[in-house]
Design a protein around this motif. Structure first.
Motif, mmCIF file in Angstrom:
data_model
loop_
_atom_site.group_PDB
_atom_site.id
_atom_site.type_symbol
_atom_site.label_atom_id
_atom_site.label_comp_id
_atom_site.label_asym_id
_atom_site.label_seq_id
_atom_site.Cartn_x
_atom_site.Cartn_y
_atom_site.Cartn_z
ATOM 1 N N PHE A 60 -5.383 0.809 0.810
ATOM 2 C CA PHE A 60 -4.271 1.659 0.401
ATOM 3 C C PHE A 60 -4.627 2.751 -0.596
ATOM 4 O O PHE A 60 -3.730 3.405 -1.133
ATOM 5 N N GLY A 61 -5.918 2.957 -0.863
ATOM 6 C CA GLY A 61 -6.306 3.963 -1.843
ATOM 7 C C GLY A 61 -5.809 5.349 -1.506
ATOM 8 O O GLY A 61 -5.497 6.148 -2.397
ATOM 9 N N ASN A 62 -5.699 5.654 -0.200
ATOM 10 C CA ASN A 62 -5.255 6.989 0.204
ATOM 11 C C ASN A 62 -3.745 7.045 0.434
ATOM 12 O O ASN A 62 -3.228 8.054 0.888
ATOM 13 N N VAL A 63 -3.044 5.956 0.131
ATOM 14 C CA VAL A 63 -1.591 5.935 0.306
ATOM 15 C C VAL A 63 -0.893 6.094 -1.042
ATOM 16 O O VAL A 63 -0.180 7.079 -1.278
ATOM 17 N N SER A 64 -1.087 5.127 -1.925
ATOM 18 C CA SER A 64 -0.393 5.151 -3.222
ATOM 19 C C SER A 64 -1.329 5.424 -4.390
ATOM 20 O O SER A 64 -0.888 5.525 -5.532
ATOM 21 N N GLY A 65 -2.636 5.522 -4.105
ATOM 22 C CA GLY A 65 -3.617 5.624 -5.171
ATOM 23 C C GLY A 65 -4.103 4.268 -5.626
ATOM 24 O O GLY A 65 -5.022 4.161 -6.433
ATOM 25 N N ASN A 66 -3.436 3.208 -5.102
ATOM 26 C CA ASN A 66 -3.807 1.830 -5.421
ATOM 27 C C ASN A 66 -3.909 1.618 -6.928
ATOM 28 O O ASN A 66 -4.903 1.109 -7.430
#
Length: 282
Positions: A60-66
């Protein structure tokens, strides 16, 4: 994919839940009586928590910034790197995700909680505990001081390191050099996207190893939490779950110590993000 803020909130919930399922699941496997991993050692916990951060980052790093950490969200907002209007929803999602993830761990390990006779092993499968706490009020002050220093140092390294890994990853300079040589932003990103994406993915993997190293290196004094949601959410669950679920050995939730893994990471994050921005982003 159109990533809305609502989807980002949901993602923070899911990612933080995964953090607790993998991380505290590893702790429960080591500490609870009768499990196949019982007494397998601190290395298992360090690896477990490293992967607990790495897996959501890769997903999810490219979704919410994790972020999966209220301290990081606040640190970014204070330095102007994250919009304040989304801070509260992120933190709520993170805390609720931590509680949900912990409840999954309890559901899976309930028979082993019931078998466990050490109250610290039960609480330790939820939240952090100072190794200096001997059950007396006299040990509280030393636990506060040592715990705060440990959480602050570990959190500072984590947040400064996370920014360094994701902002200065291998390939990041390539886009800047192309733009400096006459390519516009869109063209540059299109031409080097496969290389930059791959390098950033490697950076997310490296964050997991950083957490693994921090838990191995600074795990002795407190755990450590390095994350207010990771400690506060499960501690709330420990407080409210009855002995019929956690066993007769369930003790108090040590609320006298609970402020340390909340305050120390937040202060460390504000300082770490501000320092990184000053050194590398101006």
């Amino acid at each position: 994919m159109d990533i809305t803020w609502t989807l980002k909130y949901i993602t923070e919930f899911i990612a933080t839940a995964l953090l607790l399922i993998i991380g505290n699941g590893s702790v429960a496997n080591v500490d609870l009586k009768g499990t196949k991993g019982n007494n397998s050692g601190w290395v298992v916990i360090a690896i477990g928590y490293g992967l607990a951060v790495m897996m959501p980052a890769m997903m999810f790093g490219n979704v919410s910034g994790n972020h999966i950490n209220p301290a990081f969200t606040l640190g970014l907002a204070v330095s102007g790197l994250f919009p304040w209007e989304h801070v509260a929803p992120y933190i709520v999602a993170q805390v609720l995700g931590a509680i949900f993830g912990q409840l999954v761990v309890v559901t899976v390990y309930k028979p082993y909680f019931l078998k466990t006779e050490n109250s610290n092993h039960i609480l330790g499968s939820f939240s952090t505990i100072s190794a200096l706490d001997d059950g007396t009020k006299e040990s509280h002050k030393e636990s506060w001081i040592n715990g705060f220093l440990n959480e602050f140092a570990g959190s500072f390294v984590l947040f400064f390191g996370a920014l360094a890994l994701t902002k200065n990853f291998f390939g990041a300079e390539l886009v800047g050099r192309l733009i400096a040589n006459g390519y516009d932003q869109t063209t540059a990103e299109t031409q080097v996207a496969p290389f930059v994406t791959g390098s950033l993915a490697s950076a997310h993997i490296a964050i997991g190893f950083l957490v693994m190293a921090l838990v191995a290196a600074l795990g002795g004094p407190t755990g450590p939490a390095l994350n207010p949601a990771r400690d506060l959410g499960p501690r709330l669950a420990h407080h409210f779950l009855p002995k019929t679920v956690l066993g007769q050995a369930k003790g108090d939730s040590k609320w006298w110590y609970a402020w340390v893994p909340v305050v120390a990471p937040i202060l460390a994050s504000i300082l770490a993000v501000a320092l990184f921005k000053y050194l590398y982003m101006n």
